[in-house]
Design a protein around this motif. Sequence first.
Motif, PDB file in Angstrom:
ATOM      1  N   MET A   1       0.656  -1.182   0.047  1.00  0.00           N
ATOM      2  CA  MET A   1       0.059  -0.011   0.193  1.00  0.00           C
ATOM      3  C   MET A   1       0.835   1.195   0.031  1.00  0.00           C
ATOM      4  SD  MET A   1      -3.132  -0.472   2.632  1.00  0.00           S
ATOM      5  CE  MET A   1      -3.514   1.169   2.924  1.00  0.00           C
ATOM      6  N   LEU A   2       1.356   1.553   1.260  1.00  0.00           N
ATOM      7  CA  LEU A   2       1.842   2.884   1.377  1.00  0.00           C
ATOM      8  C   LEU A   2       3.405   2.568   1.588  1.00  0.00           C
ATOM      9  CD1 LEU A   2      -0.323   5.475   3.089  1.00  0.00           C
ATOM     10  CD2 LEU A   2      -0.144   5.466   0.640  1.00  0.00           C
ATOM     11  N   SER A   3       4.599   3.196   0.985  1.00  0.00           N
ATOM     12  CA  SER A   3       5.874   2.899   1.302  1.00  0.00           C
ATOM     13  C   SER A   3       6.394   3.957   2.202  1.00  0.00           C
ATOM     14  CB  SER A   3       6.492   2.918  -0.082  1.00  0.00           C
ATOM     15  OG  SER A   3       6.821   4.492  -0.382  1.00  0.00           O
ATOM     16  N   ASP A   4       7.586   3.550   2.685  1.00  0.00           N
ATOM     17  CA  ASP A   4       8.296   4.427   3.776  1.00  0.00           C
ATOM     18  C   ASP A   4       8.311   5.893   3.173  1.00  0.00           C
ATOM     19  OD1 ASP A   4       8.484   2.331   5.453  1.00  0.00           O
ATOM     20  OD2 ASP A   4      10.755   1.961   5.247  1.00  0.00           O
ATOM     21  N   THR A   5       8.626   6.110   1.908  1.00  0.00           N
ATOM     22  CA  THR A   5       8.690   7.496   1.405  1.00  0.00           C
ATOM     23  C   THR A   5       7.249   8.117   1.431  1.00  0.00           C
ATOM     24  OG1 THR A   5       8.429   6.318  -0.650  1.00  0.00           O
ATOM     25  CG2 THR A   5      10.755   6.924  -0.091  1.00  0.00           C
ATOM     26  N   ASP A   6       6.371   7.190   1.095  1.00  0.00           N
ATOM     27  CA  ASP A   6       5.080   7.811   1.167  1.00  0.00           C
ATOM     28  C   ASP A   6       4.640   8.246   2.400  1.00  0.00           C
ATOM     29  OD1 ASP A   6       4.516   7.314  -1.480  1.00  0.00           O
ATOM     30  OD2 ASP A   6       3.467   5.273  -0.955  1.00  0.00           O
ATOM     31  N   TRP A   7       4.880   7.450   3.611  1.00  0.00           N
ATOM     32  CA  TRP A   7       4.800   8.031   4.918  1.00  0.00           C
ATOM     33  C   TRP A   7       5.525   9.054   5.443  1.00  0.00           C
ATOM     34  CZ3 TRP A   7       0.417   6.983   7.167  1.00  0.00           C
ATOM     35  CH2 TRP A   7      -0.262   5.920   7.012  1.00  0.00           C
ATOM     36  N   SER A   8       6.787   9.182   4.964  1.00  0.00           N
ATOM     37  CA  SER A   8       7.594  10.419   5.318  1.00  0.00           C
ATOM     38  C   SER A   8       7.098  11.624   4.662  1.00  0.00           C
ATOM     39  CB  SER A   8       8.878   9.972   4.605  1.00  0.00           C
ATOM     40  OG  SER A   8       9.600  11.010   3.990  1.00  0.00           O
ATOM     41  N   ALA A   9       6.352  11.347   3.232  1.00  0.00           N
ATOM     42  CA  ALA A   9       5.877  12.552   2.653  1.00  0.00           C
ATOM     43  C   ALA A   9       4.741  13.008   3.656  1.00  0.00           C
ATOM     44  CB  ALA A   9       5.458  12.195   1.269  1.00  0.00           C
ATOM     45  N   ILE A  10       3.754  12.069   4.014  1.00  0.00           N
ATOM     46  CA  ILE A  10       2.565  12.587   4.706  1.00  0.00           C
ATOM     47  C   ILE A  10       3.121  13.333   6.003  1.00  0.00           C
ATOM     48  CG2 ILE A  10       0.810  11.516   6.092  1.00  0.00           C
ATOM     49  CD1 ILE A  10       0.624   9.137   4.012  1.00  0.00           C
ATOM     50  N   ARG A  11       3.983  12.727   6.763  1.00  0.00           N
ATOM     51  CA  ARG A  11       4.303  13.338   7.993  1.00  0.00           C
ATOM     52  C   ARG A  11       5.034  14.671   7.910  1.00  0.00           C
ATOM     53  NH1 ARG A  11       7.050   9.064   9.605  1.00  0.00           N
ATOM     54  NH2 ARG A  11       8.833   9.450   8.741  1.00  0.00           N
ATOM     55  N   LEU A  12       5.812  14.762   6.713  1.00  0.00           N
ATOM     56  CA  LEU A  12       6.230  16.133   6.302  1.00  0.00           C
ATOM     57  C   LEU A  12       5.191  17.049   5.849  1.00  0.00           C
ATOM     58  CD1 LEU A  12       9.354  17.401   5.988  1.00  0.00           C
ATOM     59  CD2 LEU A  12       8.615  16.907   3.445  1.00  0.00           C
ATOM     60  N   THR A  13       4.089  16.689   5.432  1.00  0.00           N
ATOM     61  CA  THR A  13       3.091  17.593   4.823  1.00  0.00           C
ATOM     62  C   THR A  13       2.437  18.042   6.041  1.00  0.00           C
ATOM     63  OG1 THR A  13       2.982  16.141   2.841  1.00  0.00           O
ATOM     64  CG2 THR A  13       1.125  17.697   3.274  1.00  0.00           C
ATOM     65  N   PHE A  14       2.146  17.369   7.031  1.00  0.00           N
ATOM     66  CA  PHE A  14       1.607  17.519   8.375  1.00  0.00           C
ATOM     67  C   PHE A  14       2.203  18.464   9.244  1.00  0.00           C
ATOM     68  CE2 PHE A  14      -1.374  14.264   6.902  1.00  0.00           C
ATOM     69  CZ  PHE A  14      -2.681  15.099   7.454  1.00  0.00           C
ATOM     70  N   GLU A  15       3.535  18.279   9.171  1.00  0.00           N
ATOM     71  CA  GLU A  15       4.520  19.207   9.992  1.00  0.00           C
ATOM     72  C   GLU A  15       4.491  20.585   9.516  1.00  0.00           C
ATOM     73  OE1 GLU A  15       7.663  16.144  11.304  1.00  0.00           O
ATOM     74  OE2 GLU A  15       8.552  17.931  10.331  1.00  0.00           O
ATOM     75  N   LEU A  16       4.572  20.629   7.913  1.00  0.00           N
ATOM     76  CA  LEU A  16       4.601  22.059   7.282  1.00  0.00           C
ATOM     77  C   LEU A  16       3.275  22.548   7.361  1.00  0.00           C
ATOM     78  CD1 LEU A  16       5.813  23.832   4.953  1.00  0.00           C
ATOM     79  CD2 LEU A  16       4.804  22.470   3.392  1.00  0.00           C
TER      80      LEU A  16
END
Lengths: 224, 251
Positions: A1-16
């Motif tokens: 489903m979602l890869s590590d890079t996907d999760w990292s992008a999600i985390r970064l988006t919410f931080e931003l």
Amino acid sequence: MLSDTDWSAIRLTFELASITTLLLLVIGTPIAWWLARTRSAWKGAIGAVVALPIVLPPTVIGFYLLVAMGPNGPVGQLTQSLGLGVLPFTFAGLVVASVFYSLPFVVQPIQNAFEAIGERPLEVAATLRASPFDTFYSVVLPLARPGYLTATVLGFAHTVGEFGVVLMIGGNIPDKTRVVSVQIYDHVEAMEYAQAHWLAAGMVAFSFLILLALYTLNPTGRRT
Amino acid sequence: MSKRFLSLFASLLVLGFATPLRAAEVQVAVAANFTAPMQKIAADFEKATGHQAKLAFGATGKFYAQIKNGAPFEMLLAADDETPAKLENEGLAVSGSRFTYSIGQLALWSAKPGYVDARGEVLKQGAFDHLAIANPKLAPYGAAAVESLTRLGLLGSVEGKFVQGENIAQTYQFVSTGNAELGFVALSQIVENGKIKSGSAWIVPPGLHSPIRQDAVVLTRGKDNPAAAALVKFLKSDAARTVIKSYGYAL
């Protein structure tokens, strides 16, 4: 489903989006207050500048930010002389760009809320010998709460949905500037449609839920 | 109807008959790195044949998605050789129409004069904050850059400094605005009449990466279009090849 890079992008988006929204509430409040109360001839001009990101294509904003924040641009010269280096390709750069890009979505709802309060509650507070700060915290802020809710939700959601500006000044660096919208774009371009679908459908669901929450909790505050 | 309208109508009619009756139009999707030479070639093509090539520039991956979903392109000049082959296998391109129209050359470039030396030693010194490359997953020039760095044994030491453009045009933009001190771009972007336009560059030896073969293909929609056939012929002509080479492509 979602890869590590996907999760990292999600985390970064919410931080931003979180940092941007907090900064915008702090910066946006005095701007909105001034726009709501002033009789200055500059009101129209300042209001127009605040609203610019609504109508400008992200390519224009991204291009000018890239040039202005670059080593030869005015902002870049300033940040370099302060020993901060240059902002493009950094998380801080994305925050600065997002603050500018989402500014109207925060300022306008707060401004509308301030305008809706009118003169009377302020005059009453003054006759009760409330100081201007006291009036602001005890009278204005509670009355403007629906405006703040709208501003917070729209500022956050609009930053999550940001793409063109990030694409142009981010440099697509994992964990630093690769947000969800860019990650989706990469998946689509690389013909990885299954992964693109997971993230894209997630975005649709998230955006719908956040707006649904806003309109349910705050039926009167939906003006922007 | 006024007299002016009538005369306008008449002149339009004359114009209509003045161009050869067989002149046609062909919609061409062109890889971003080939923008400059293709504009020149399209102008020459119109002069030589009377046919018109309508050009759209962009990333090959995006064109692929658009063609799959019914975009009205009749020809594709791709940045790689895989996408045209894929389109042909999927029945979206005319089989047997594929050919290599150019071979891209990779260059390490900086907007600052004297920054990049003639042998690319600047990469080993590593005294820079940002090295721009095109996204290796999407762009053949990016993949070639990573391959060359791997071959040089430098990938590990510079990888942390990568900033990625979505395509080679954006990569160029990062370097030209000075936000990245240097980057891997297409030689065609920085060359004019066989000379580097500005800044400093190292032309990466072709032996360091597999050739960036750029293939063209006639799409199913362009199958019976005489202008598409004419453009294929024109791209293979000496006149077009001279133009292509003058923009820094090997052929």
